[in-house]
Design a protein around this motif. Structure first.
Motif, PDB file in Angstrom:
ATOM      1  N   GLU A   1     -34.344  -6.574  38.047  1.00 11.15           N
ATOM      2  CA  GLU A   1     -35.274  -7.645  37.694  1.00 11.15           C
ATOM      3  C   GLU A   1     -36.313  -7.807  38.803  1.00 11.15           C
ATOM      4  OE1 GLU A   1     -34.572 -11.873  35.803  1.00 11.15           O
ATOM      5  OE2 GLU A   1     -34.200 -11.950  37.958  1.00 11.15           O
ATOM      6  N   THR A   2     -37.574  -7.838  38.415  1.00  5.22           N
ATOM      7  CA  THR A   2     -38.669  -8.058  39.352  1.00  5.22           C
ATOM      8  C   THR A   2     -39.411  -9.311  38.917  1.00  5.22           C
ATOM      9  OG1 THR A   2     -38.901  -5.662  39.626  1.00  5.22           O
ATOM     10  CG2 THR A   2     -40.742  -7.018  40.375  1.00  5.22           C
ATOM     11  N   LEU A   3     -39.635 -10.216  39.873  1.00  2.00           N
ATOM     12  CA  LEU A   3     -40.361 -11.446  39.576  1.00  2.00           C
ATOM     13  C   LEU A   3     -41.812 -11.308  40.003  1.00  2.00           C
ATOM     14  CD1 LEU A   3     -37.830 -14.183  40.720  1.00  2.00           C
ATOM     15  CD2 LEU A   3     -38.331 -13.447  38.401  1.00  2.00           C
ATOM     16  N   THR A   4     -42.704 -11.686  39.103  1.00  2.00           N
ATOM     17  CA  THR A   4     -44.132 -11.715  39.393  1.00  2.00           C
ATOM     18  C   THR A   4     -44.552 -13.171  39.490  1.00  2.00           C
ATOM     19  OG1 THR A   4     -44.445  -9.681  38.126  1.00  2.00           O
ATOM     20  CG2 THR A   4     -46.412 -10.980  38.587  1.00  2.00           C
ATOM     21  N   GLU A   5     -45.220 -13.512  40.599  1.00  2.00           N
ATOM     22  CA  GLU A   5     -45.659 -14.882  40.829  1.00  2.00           C
ATOM     23  C   GLU A   5     -47.120 -15.038  40.424  1.00  2.00           C
ATOM     24  OE1 GLU A   5     -45.060 -15.824  44.947  1.00  2.00           O
ATOM     25  OE2 GLU A   5     -42.885 -15.775  44.774  1.00  2.00           O
ATOM     26  N   THR A   6     -47.417 -16.083  39.669  1.00  2.00           N
ATOM     27  CA  THR A   6     -48.785 -16.436  39.312  1.00  2.00           C
ATOM     28  C   THR A   6     -49.061 -17.832  39.859  1.00  2.00           C
ATOM     29  OG1 THR A   6     -48.590 -15.148  37.269  1.00  2.00           O
ATOM     30  CG2 THR A   6     -50.410 -16.724  37.406  1.00  2.00           C
ATOM     31  N   ALA A   7     -50.006 -17.929  40.802  1.00  2.00           N
ATOM     32  CA  ALA A   7     -50.332 -19.221  41.404  1.00  2.00           C
ATOM     33  C   ALA A   7     -50.960 -20.140  40.362  1.00  2.00           C
ATOM     34  CB  ALA A   7     -51.279 -19.031  42.582  1.00  2.00           C
ATOM     35  N   CYS A   8     -50.617 -21.408  40.444  1.00  2.00           N
ATOM     36  CA  CYS A   8     -51.099 -22.385  39.480  1.00  2.00           C
ATOM     37  C   CYS A   8     -51.210 -23.737  40.175  1.00  2.00           C
ATOM     38  CB  CYS A   8     -50.082 -22.454  38.335  1.00  2.00           C
ATOM     39  SG  CYS A   8     -50.466 -23.616  37.034  1.00  2.00           S
ATOM     40  N   PHE A   9     -52.322 -24.433  39.980  1.00  2.17           N
ATOM     41  CA  PHE A   9     -52.450 -25.783  40.526  1.00  2.17           C
ATOM     42  C   PHE A   9     -51.599 -26.722  39.696  1.00  2.17           C
ATOM     43  CE2 PHE A   9     -56.403 -23.947  42.191  1.00  2.17           C
ATOM     44  CZ  PHE A   9     -56.243 -24.277  43.531  1.00  2.17           C
ATOM     45  N   CYS A  10     -50.987 -27.696  40.371  1.00  2.00           N
ATOM     46  CA  CYS A  10     -50.079 -28.611  39.686  1.00  2.00           C
ATOM     47  C   CYS A  10     -50.110 -29.978  40.359  1.00  2.00           C
ATOM     48  CB  CYS A  10     -48.654 -28.059  39.697  1.00  2.00           C
ATOM     49  SG  CYS A  10     -47.910 -27.973  41.340  1.00  2.00           S
ATOM     50  N   ALA A  11     -49.484 -30.923  39.698  1.00  2.00           N
ATOM     51  CA  ALA A  11     -49.258 -32.260  40.250  1.00  2.00           C
ATOM     52  C   ALA A  11     -47.775 -32.556  40.089  1.00  2.00           C
ATOM     53  CB  ALA A  11     -50.086 -33.293  39.510  1.00  2.00           C
ATOM     54  N   GLU A  12     -47.202 -33.199  41.089  1.00  3.12           N
ATOM     55  CA  GLU A  12     -45.806 -33.599  41.006  1.00  3.12           C
ATOM     56  C   GLU A  12     -45.738 -35.055  40.564  1.00  3.12           C
ATOM     57  OE1 GLU A  12     -41.839 -34.111  43.801  1.00  3.12           O
ATOM     58  OE2 GLU A  12     -43.561 -33.029  44.597  1.00  3.12           O
ATOM     59  N   LEU A  13     -44.945 -35.299  39.539  1.00  5.09           N
ATOM     60  CA  LEU A  13     -44.711 -36.663  39.064  1.00  5.09           C
ATOM     61  C   LEU A  13     -43.293 -37.070  39.434  1.00  5.09           C
ATOM     62  CD1 LEU A  13     -46.166 -36.586  35.428  1.00  5.09           C
ATOM     63  CD2 LEU A  13     -47.268 -37.415  37.503  1.00  5.09           C
ATOM     64  N   PRO A  14     -43.069 -38.360  39.622  1.00  2.00           N
ATOM     65  CA  PRO A  14     -41.694 -38.796  39.865  1.00  2.00           C
ATOM     66  C   PRO A  14     -40.846 -38.572  38.611  1.00  2.00           C
ATOM     67  CG  PRO A  14     -43.237 -40.661  39.946  1.00  2.00           C
ATOM     68  CD  PRO A  14     -44.032 -39.448  39.659  1.00  2.00           C
ATOM     69  N   VAL A  15     -39.582 -38.196  38.817  1.00  2.00           N
ATOM     70  CA  VAL A  15     -38.668 -38.033  37.688  1.00  2.00           C
ATOM     71  C   VAL A  15     -38.196 -39.428  37.291  1.00  2.00           C
ATOM     72  CG1 VAL A  15     -36.510 -37.009  36.888  1.00  2.00           C
ATOM     73  CG2 VAL A  15     -37.952 -35.764  38.509  1.00  2.00           C
ATOM     74  N   SER A  16     -38.418 -39.786  36.039  1.00  5.33           N
ATOM     75  CA  SER A  16     -38.063 -41.128  35.566  1.00  5.33           C
ATOM     76  C   SER A  16     -36.553 -41.251  35.381  1.00  5.33           C
ATOM     77  CB  SER A  16     -38.774 -41.429  34.247  1.00  5.33           C
ATOM     78  OG  SER A  16     -38.241 -40.608  33.223  1.00  5.33           O
ATOM     79  N   SER A  17     -36.081 -42.482  35.380  1.00  2.00           N
ATOM     80  CA  SER A  17     -34.652 -42.715  35.155  1.00  2.00           C
ATOM     81  C   SER A  17     -34.260 -42.281  33.740  1.00  2.00           C
ATOM     82  CB  SER A  17     -34.299 -44.181  35.389  1.00  2.00           C
ATOM     83  OG  SER A  17     -35.071 -45.019  34.565  1.00  2.00           O
ATOM     84  N   ALA A  18     -35.172 -42.425  32.793  1.00  2.00           N
ATOM     85  CA  ALA A  18     -34.891 -41.978  31.424  1.00  2.00           C
ATOM     86  C   ALA A  18     -34.702 -40.459  31.383  1.00  2.00           C
ATOM     87  CB  ALA A  18     -36.023 -42.391  30.488  1.00  2.00           C
ATOM     88  N   GLU A  19     -35.499 -39.742  32.172  1.00  2.00           N
ATOM     89  CA  GLU A  19     -35.368 -38.280  32.216  1.00  2.00           C
ATOM     90  C   GLU A  19     -34.062 -37.873  32.899  1.00  2.00           C
ATOM     91  OE1 GLU A  19     -35.857 -34.473  31.318  1.00  2.00           O
ATOM     92  OE2 GLU A  19     -37.084 -36.106  30.565  1.00  2.00           O
ATOM     93  N   PHE A  20     -33.677 -38.574  33.983  1.00  2.00           N
ATOM     94  CA  PHE A  20     -32.379 -38.301  34.606  1.00  2.00           C
ATOM     95  C   PHE A  20     -31.257 -38.478  33.591  1.00  2.00           C
ATOM     96  CE2 PHE A  20     -34.125 -38.934  38.977  1.00  2.00           C
ATOM     97  CZ  PHE A  20     -33.603 -37.787  39.548  1.00  2.00           C
TER      98      PHE A  20
END
Length: 110
Positions: free
Chosen positions: A34-53
């Motif tokens: 298995e070979t992994l190819t990385e593709t850079a991508c701009f992102c934003a981190e959001l807090p994980v909600s209690s509902a999602e937990f």
């Protein structure tokens, strides 16, 4: 102290993550590699909600991060590298605003 975490009303793609695409090939000894190819991508981190937990916990998944990426850049990858940690994507949500939310758990087998 400045935070790199956005909120749902003001998303700013200031961080970089790497969308990982796996390619499986066969070597000369007929082993699958298995070979992994990385593709850079701009992102934003959001807090994980209690509902999602709670939702993830019902499926025996530990929610670790929520990242938002541009929908046009996301191609259905199942793994993401963010801050030098590899995560599995366990759920996605393509929002109507042109972004896709990636719900991440730490990669199993670490």
């Amino acid at each position: 102290m400045l935070s790199n975490i956005s909120d749902r009303q003001r998303i700013s793609l200031d961080n970089v993550c790497y969308l990982l695409t796996a390619t499986i090939t066969t070597d000369t000894l007929f082993n699958q590699v298995e070979t992994l190819t990385e593709t850079a991508c701009f992102c934003a981190e959001l807090p994980v909600s209690s509902a999602e937990f709670y939702r993830a916990g019902q499926q025996a998944i530990k929610a670790a991060k929520t990242l938002v990426v541009d929908t046009e850049e996301y191609g259905g990858q199942s793994s993401v590298k963010y801050n030098n940690v590899i995560y599995d994507v366990y759920r996605t949500y393509p929002a109507s605003d042109g972004y896709t939310e990636l719900y991440l758990t730490e990669k199993s087998g670490k």
